[in-house]
Scaffold this motif. Sequence first.
Motif, PDB file in Angstrom:
ATOM      1  N   LEU A 138       0.969  -1.027   0.004  1.00 24.81           N
ATOM      2  CA  LEU A 138      -0.016  -0.152  -0.027  1.00 24.81           C
ATOM      3  C   LEU A 138       0.796   1.166   0.130  1.00 24.81           C
ATOM      4  CD1 LEU A 138      -2.471  -1.111   2.895  1.00 24.81           C
ATOM      5  CD2 LEU A 138      -2.814  -1.663   0.383  1.00 24.81           C
ATOM      6  N   ALA A 139       0.770   1.974  -1.106  1.00 24.41           N
ATOM      7  CA  ALA A 139       1.622   3.244  -1.240  1.00 24.41           C
ATOM      8  C   ALA A 139       3.027   2.896  -0.766  1.00 24.41           C
ATOM      9  CB  ALA A 139       1.132   4.451  -0.362  1.00 24.41           C
ATOM     10  N   ALA A 182       0.620  -7.076  -5.446  1.00 17.56           N
ATOM     11  CA  ALA A 182      -0.156  -6.333  -5.744  1.00 17.56           C
ATOM     12  C   ALA A 182       0.193  -5.026  -5.079  1.00 17.56           C
ATOM     13  CB  ALA A 182      -1.745  -6.598  -5.411  1.00 17.56           C
ATOM     14  N   LEU A 183       0.161  -3.796  -5.841  1.00 18.64           N
ATOM     15  CA  LEU A 183       0.420  -2.542  -5.528  1.00 18.64           C
ATOM     16  C   LEU A 183      -0.610  -1.513  -5.700  1.00 18.64           C
ATOM     17  CD1 LEU A 183       3.137  -3.276  -7.495  1.00 18.64           C
ATOM     18  CD2 LEU A 183       4.338  -1.936  -5.977  1.00 18.64           C
ATOM     19  N   ILE A 184      -0.967  -1.150  -4.634  1.00 13.09           N
ATOM     20  CA  ILE A 184      -2.106  -0.206  -4.463  1.00 13.09           C
ATOM     21  C   ILE A 184      -1.653   1.174  -4.346  1.00 13.09           C
ATOM     22  CG2 ILE A 184      -4.300   0.326  -3.631  1.00 13.09           C
ATOM     23  CD1 ILE A 184      -4.801  -2.417  -2.861  1.00 13.09           C
ATOM     24  N   ASP A 189      -1.084  10.900  -3.531  1.00 14.66           N
ATOM     25  CA  ASP A 189      -0.368  10.806  -2.588  1.00 14.66           C
ATOM     26  C   ASP A 189       0.919  11.847  -2.491  1.00 14.66           C
ATOM     27  OD1 ASP A 189       1.611   9.633  -0.587  1.00 14.66           O
ATOM     28  OD2 ASP A 189       0.883   7.525  -1.186  1.00 14.66           O
ATOM     29  N   GLN A 190       0.635  12.540  -1.165  1.00 12.35           N
ATOM     30  CA  GLN A 190       1.849  13.433  -1.222  1.00 12.35           C
ATOM     31  C   GLN A 190       3.115  13.233  -0.315  1.00 12.35           C
ATOM     32  OE1 GLN A 190      -0.508  16.706   0.333  1.00 12.35           O
ATOM     33  NE2 GLN A 190      -1.161  17.549  -1.738  1.00 12.35           N
ATOM     34  N   LEU A 194       3.301   8.266  -6.274  1.00  9.77           N
ATOM     35  CA  LEU A 194       2.704   7.103  -7.313  1.00  9.77           C
ATOM     36  C   LEU A 194       3.957   6.520  -8.090  1.00  9.77           C
ATOM     37  CD1 LEU A 194       0.744   5.284  -8.497  1.00  9.77           C
ATOM     38  CD2 LEU A 194      -0.018   7.228  -9.925  1.00  9.77           C
ATOM     39  N   SER A 195       4.821   7.413  -8.694  1.00 13.19           N
ATOM     40  CA  SER A 195       6.028   7.114  -9.612  1.00 13.19           C
ATOM     41  C   SER A 195       7.076   6.180  -8.787  1.00 13.19           C
ATOM     42  CB  SER A 195       6.951   8.483  -9.750  1.00 13.19           C
ATOM     43  OG  SER A 195       7.278   9.022  -8.396  1.00 13.19           O
ATOM     44  N   LEU A 196       6.954   5.998  -7.479  1.00  7.76           N
ATOM     45  CA  LEU A 196       7.698   4.754  -6.713  1.00  7.76           C
ATOM     46  C   LEU A 196       7.062   3.412  -7.193  1.00  7.76           C
ATOM     47  CD1 LEU A 196       8.738   7.275  -5.247  1.00  7.76           C
ATOM     48  CD2 LEU A 196       9.244   5.819  -3.402  1.00  7.76           C
TER      49      LEU A 196
END
Length: 243
Positions: A138-139, A182-184, A189-190, A194-196
């Motif tokens: 998650l993030a 699975a990535l969510i 997201d600050q 998301l680029s990670l």
Amino acid sequence: MTEDRSILSREAGEPDDQLRYGADADQVIDVWHAKEYRPAVVFVHGGFWRPDYDRTHARPLAEALAAEGWPVASLEYRRVPGQPDITTSDIREALDRLPGLMDLHAGYVLVGHSAGGHLALWAAATLNPVQLRGVVALAPVANLLLADQLMLDDGAVQAFIGSGVRNDLDPTHLPAPIAPVALIHGTRDQRVPLSLSESYFIAHPTARLDRLAGVGHYELIDPESEAWHTVTNEITRLTGHHD
């Protein structure tokens, strides 16, 4: 838009049990039992590996998952700035000891948020635990090199690793885990961009990436958010449980 951090201080009940996998105060696992026989959720909390953040902020999440029928084990681990191998050895030890401490015959899904998502991805890539059914990140801080270049949380990566580069701890630069991943990640997201997750997905295209439009960092661990349904759907998919 500022991130809603209310989940970090929300009240929740105490765990049903506390297990110990080492002598240090932080070598503990909070456990919530569930009435159904299902694969467990093993949760790794975030906080940029800093000592200021412990597992207590994950209690609403653990309570909610247990209420939905999954046994939950929330791992604590030592967070010593500049000594990442202490942290990773704790994750290794906890996962090694866990099958002897609770019933994991149905297997488990490893779920991690933020820095905990990094640790979950690292564990799946390097330890390949036998009973692991999959990872839900998650993030996650899924790319240490990129996170360092972006100076996330005032240089959290260098504070964690001490100095230099540690590709052996970097999920994007490690081989893809054998278990499904699975990535969510929210598009707003600050804290962890998301680029990670996107860079991890490019490196490991067998992973699954859910981009959640308009979602921030903490909504992914908030059982009262709309994003929570995506989280439980992924856990359901990996545990093979359907109501």
